[in-house]
Design an enzyme around this catalytic site. Sequence first.
Site, PDB file in Angstrom:
ATOM      1  N   ASP A  16       0.970  -1.371  -0.065  1.00  0.00           N
ATOM      2  CA  ASP A  16       0.036   0.086  -0.112  1.00  0.00           C
ATOM      3  C   ASP A  16       0.863   1.336   0.122  1.00  0.00           C
ATOM      4  O   ASP A  16       2.071   1.242   0.143  1.00  0.00           O
ATOM      5  CB  ASP A  16      -1.006   0.059   1.127  1.00  0.00           C
ATOM      6  CG  ASP A  16      -2.408   0.750   1.134  1.00  0.00           C
ATOM      7  OD1 ASP A  16      -2.401   1.766   0.442  1.00  0.00           O
ATOM      8  OD2 ASP A  16      -3.176   0.246   1.311  1.00  0.00           O
TER       9      ASP A  16
ATOM     10  N   HIS B 120      -3.164   3.241  -4.791  1.00  0.00           N
ATOM     11  CA  HIS B 120      -2.574   2.678  -3.517  1.00  0.00           C
ATOM     12  C   HIS B 120      -1.081   2.647  -3.697  1.00  0.00           C
ATOM     13  O   HIS B 120      -0.790   1.393  -3.235  1.00  0.00           O
ATOM     14  CB  HIS B 120      -3.489   1.884  -2.549  1.00  0.00           C
ATOM     15  CG  HIS B 120      -4.524   2.491  -1.679  1.00  0.00           C
ATOM     16  ND1 HIS B 120      -4.582   3.211  -0.692  1.00  0.00           N
ATOM     17  CD2 HIS B 120      -5.953   2.431  -2.218  1.00  0.00           C
ATOM     18  CE1 HIS B 120      -5.661   3.583  -0.245  1.00  0.00           C
ATOM     19  NE2 HIS B 120      -6.538   3.206  -0.979  1.00  0.00           N
TER      20      HIS B 120
ATOM     21  N   GLU C 147     -10.002   2.761  -4.356  1.00  0.00           N
ATOM     22  CA  GLU C 147      -9.841   4.219  -4.297  1.00  0.00           C
ATOM     23  C   GLU C 147      -8.692   4.909  -5.076  1.00  0.00           C
ATOM     24  O   GLU C 147      -8.060   5.744  -4.813  1.00  0.00           O
ATOM     25  CB  GLU C 147      -9.478   4.226  -2.821  1.00  0.00           C
ATOM     26  CG  GLU C 147     -10.424   4.185  -1.837  1.00  0.00           C
ATOM     27  CD  GLU C 147      -9.961   4.364  -0.260  1.00  0.00           C
ATOM     28  OE1 GLU C 147     -10.735   5.079   0.424  1.00  0.00           O
ATOM     29  OE2 GLU C 147      -9.051   3.848   0.243  1.00  0.00           O
TER      30      GLU C 147
HETATM   31  C1  ACM Z   1     -10.597  -0.020   1.941  1.00  0.00           C
HETATM   32  O1  ACM Z   1     -11.060   0.064   3.012  1.00  0.00           O
HETATM   33  N1  ACM Z   1      -9.989   1.049   1.214  1.00  0.00           N
HETATM   34  C2  ACM Z   1     -10.644  -1.242   1.120  1.00  0.00           C
END
Ligand code: ACM
Length: 689
Positions: free
Chosen positions: A195, A272, A328
């Site tokens: 991440d 991410h 995201e």
């Molecule tokens: C998440 O909580 N962004 C999957």
Amino acid sequence: MKKTFLFFLLLLPLIVSAQTEKAFPDLIPYPQYVVKDAGIYQAKSDVLTYYSDLKGQQARDFDAHLATSDWKLRAVNKKSKADIFFQIDTVDPQLVNEESYRIEINKRGIMVSASTDAGLFYAYQTLLQVAEQTSTDVKTCNSLPFLKIFDTPRLGWRGWHMDVSRHFFDKAFLKRQLRNMARYKLNKFHWHLTDDPGWRIEIKRYPELTQKTAYRPQHLFTEWTAQGMKFCNAADPQAYGGYYTQDDVCEIVEFARKLHITVVPEIEMPGHSWEVLAAKPELGCTGKPYANGEMCIGNEETFVFLKNVLDEVLPLFPSAYIHIGGDEANRSHWEKCEKCQKRMQAENLKDVKELQSYLTRRIEKYLESKGRHLLGWDEIIEGGLSPNATVMSWRGEEGGIVSAQAGHDAVMTPWVCYLDNAQDDPRLEPRGVGGYVSLKKTYDYDPVPKVLNEKESKHILGIQGNVWAEHIPTPARAEYMIYPRIFAIAENGWTVPSQKSYTRFHHAAQRELDRLKTLGFRTFDLRYEHGDRKESLTPVRHKALGKKVTYNMPYSPKYVASGDATLVDGKRGTFNYQEGFWQGFETHDFDVTIDLDEVTDIHKVSACFMQRNDQWIWMPREVVISISDDGKNFTEIHREGCDIDPENPAVLFQYFTWEGNKRARFVRYHAIANGRVGGWLFTDEVIVE
Ligand code: ACM
């Protein structure tokens, strides 16, 4: 019908009710059937002995697990000498599910049956919990009460997710939790390995990933973000972080396998990926590090990189599922990127959502060619779901519902499964991710949405508790957030709704917390739980109830609560602004006029506001309260500033109130926003007395 099952039916009225306050045995998760009989089985000698049907590696794993358990059992090599007989039964139709088991304790002994080693393993977890409640010292427990238990899981995916990127958690921490997960019959460990804040798995072909991004100069994630999200070398005196070598990964995967837990790795893409682009800026649209966290989908090198990474990841993880993240992504970068635009043209993709789907489909194809399935967060639905993808529904239940209706499998992990939310009054708890999710809220969640028909419901594989580590900098904090809510996740995944009871479960949970504490776990303690915001528990009666509210500025369509009735319905907000009691006003003021129908004596006008600055929710800068008889000409009766610092990171609630003696028909309440673009005001009721 098997004789044993008939026996269960005859004894049905005696089944230990899961509804009683203190059931014996107190089990987490609670089984399908528990029938308690009068009598105690006493061991043939001072130690309970066991014999199992298991052979080869399965026998070695099972024996090793029992040998490291607190309960001292002795293996014997003859059935006739054993108190406990762990039997493989491949005939009993009730034991077809490989995790099901049966236990019968009577004067002849302790008979445990299952069709696989997993079933026997889970039976042992149940027996161990029984033994712990039978004897003051489980080590020496050599007798067990007469019982019959038949047990089978409701759902096949019972998961625990751990984010090791935002803060790093070592192998010892993971193993400590995995042992517990097995005890609660959880069977999936979703390991969030990559991440923005750090790549945590060794990739031999790309050593720069961990060399350049596994360490940072700040321990706290929040400080790292405040100071520009830069990485450093491991040798830097300030360096905080870490990563797992491939040997470490194998060690964890093998450790988990012996506990009947499958480790599902997550390699985030295409968003991410701030850390990927810090190490390999050529994979981003700008070619620059520290610019954004989205890989360039127009660049063929991105696919080469991802395939090379997966080629090293897949052999480490036998899991059928490989999680590719997908959540995201800030897709706007792709709109400005020449290569991405070219790709969209060449592939006839109408927007950047479809561009992301293009990547997901290609990766899915690759995974399928290696015999694996793609799993991703629910954003992978947008732009078209890949043919065989499984969806992890996190932005509520919608993603799971849509997927199941379209014939795709889904795992449910909505907000109440986010164990990084505060579990008690957020004003008193350590900072959480943004909400209040009590044990009861998690427990009350049913992972199979009611809107699904029977066929669609079969696509709901299960449930998972997610731990994100933004505000979890230490193992102690992680354990505090995990326990007890992971018990509720376990029971929601395993236990049929008809056997669930919060009263019984709450008692069992406290017992389990006490046990964990004696083992050194730093858990929450239910004995000191405060519960939800007091104001939300009983309706408030006041003079504006049901009156007409005119919005001089509109509420946001994102947080309408009960629409125009919200501020005069007597219902006060909970600690969560997302639960439909708080009304939200974005960027601008909150300004309403209430018509009391006739000129009325008024003594008090009051409204409560919330501040959660991590969610961009602030107190008003100033509140102005005015009154009028005709609704046109208003007289100001109160003006009040706010002394709460907008930078205060605590969750705060504050009333802005006028008190006095006036007569008026119209009351105008105007709360002036603090001027931050995109900021919010949230309030739940305008109380007029
Ligand atoms: C998440 O909580 N962004 C999957």
